[in-house]
Design an enzyme around this catalytic site. Structure first.
Site, PDB file in Angstrom:
ATOM      1  N   GLU A  85      39.742  44.978  41.914  1.00 19.40           N
ATOM      2  CA  GLU A  85      38.799  45.068  40.801  1.00 19.40           C
ATOM      3  C   GLU A  85      38.334  46.518  40.638  1.00 19.40           C
ATOM      4  O   GLU A  85      38.117  46.998  39.528  1.00 19.40           O
ATOM      5  CB  GLU A  85      37.607  44.156  41.057  1.00 19.40           C
TER       6      GLU A  85
ATOM      7  N   HIS B 237      30.906  44.492  31.035  1.00 19.52           N
ATOM      8  CA  HIS B 237      31.394  45.744  31.603  1.00 19.52           C
ATOM      9  C   HIS B 237      32.875  45.534  31.895  1.00 19.52           C
ATOM     10  O   HIS B 237      33.361  44.403  31.911  1.00 19.52           O
ATOM     11  CB  HIS B 237      30.627  46.126  32.881  1.00 19.52           C
TER      12      HIS B 237
ATOM     13  N   HIS C  13      36.790  46.588  33.885  1.00 17.55           N
ATOM     14  CA  HIS C  13      37.476  47.052  35.089  1.00 17.55           C
ATOM     15  C   HIS C  13      38.922  47.363  34.760  1.00 17.55           C
ATOM     16  O   HIS C  13      39.509  46.759  33.863  1.00 17.55           O
ATOM     17  CB  HIS C  13      37.471  45.966  36.175  1.00 17.55           C
TER      18      HIS C  13
ATOM     19  N   HIS D  54      43.119  43.763  27.990  1.00 16.47           N
ATOM     20  CA  HIS D  54      42.233  44.098  26.863  1.00 16.47           C
ATOM     21  C   HIS D  54      41.492  42.877  26.329  1.00 16.47           C
ATOM     22  O   HIS D  54      41.173  42.797  25.136  1.00 16.47           O
ATOM     23  CB  HIS D  54      42.994  44.817  25.741  1.00 16.47           C
TER      24      HIS D  54
ATOM     25  N   HIS E  26      34.214  41.646  31.585  1.00 15.41           N
ATOM     26  CA  HIS E  26      33.623  40.380  32.008  1.00 15.41           C
ATOM     27  C   HIS E  26      32.136  40.589  32.301  1.00 15.41           C
ATOM     28  O   HIS E  26      31.618  41.698  32.223  1.00 15.41           O
ATOM     29  CB  HIS E  26      34.348  39.800  33.241  1.00 15.41           C
TER      30      HIS E  26
ATOM     31  N   CYS F 268      26.373  43.462  37.432  1.00 11.50           N
ATOM     32  CA  CYS F 268      27.503  42.657  36.945  1.00 11.50           C
ATOM     33  C   CYS F 268      27.050  41.538  36.021  1.00 11.50           C
ATOM     34  O   CYS F 268      27.879  40.905  35.353  1.00 11.50           O
ATOM     35  CB  CYS F 268      28.285  42.078  38.114  1.00 11.50           C
TER      36      CYS F 268
END
Ligand code: NI
Length: 136
Positions: free
Chosen positions: A125, A39, A41, A80, A14, A33
């Site tokens: 997260e 990036h 998580h 994914h 996200h 972010c």
């Protein structure tokens, strides 16, 4: 009343970005972010349901059935995936963990079979940041 928790896992990408702001303001508020190239998580989702154990099974509900419900209503749609681009129920929303947990609740709650009720969600997260939601 007994509370049963199932832990599920998904990986997703996200970015945090408010399209109404400039790139500079997004970077000032969201820092790394806001990186435009995304990036990822490793999310950990704790789903807690509550109910009274059945006299016949001793279960509130079958934990495998709960896992299947979480998988089909939530995990299959998120794992994914790019949360900003690929997920219909996140369209137009800022993909913060806070917004994500509310939308996960909305997806999951209708599939929990009565008289069992969804009690809470906890979404990690990172190992050090998580949010909780109780449907209110
Ligand atoms: Ni992030």
């Amino acid at each position: 009343m007994v509370y049963l928790t199932r832990l599920e896992h998904f990986n997703a990408a996200h970015k945090l970005y408010n399209p109404n702001w400039s790139k500079e303001k997004n970077e000032a508020i969201f820092g790394e972010c806001a990186n435009e190239n995304w990036h990822g998580h490793n999310f950990e989702l704790f789903v807690t349901v509550k109910g009274v154990p059945s006299e016949e099974t001793g279960f509130i509900m079958d934990a495998k059935q709960l896992s299947r419900i979480i998988k089909t209503s939530v995990i299959d749609k998120l794992d994914h995936k790019n949360l900003n681009m690929d997920v219909d129920f996140l369209q137009g929303k800022i993909c913060s963990t806070e917004n994500l947990i509310v939308e996960i609740w909305n997806q999951l709650q209708p599939h929990i079979p009565s008289p069992v009720a969804l009690h809470s969600l906890k979404l990690y997260e990172t190992p050090r940041i998580y949010v909780e939601y109780y449907g209110e």
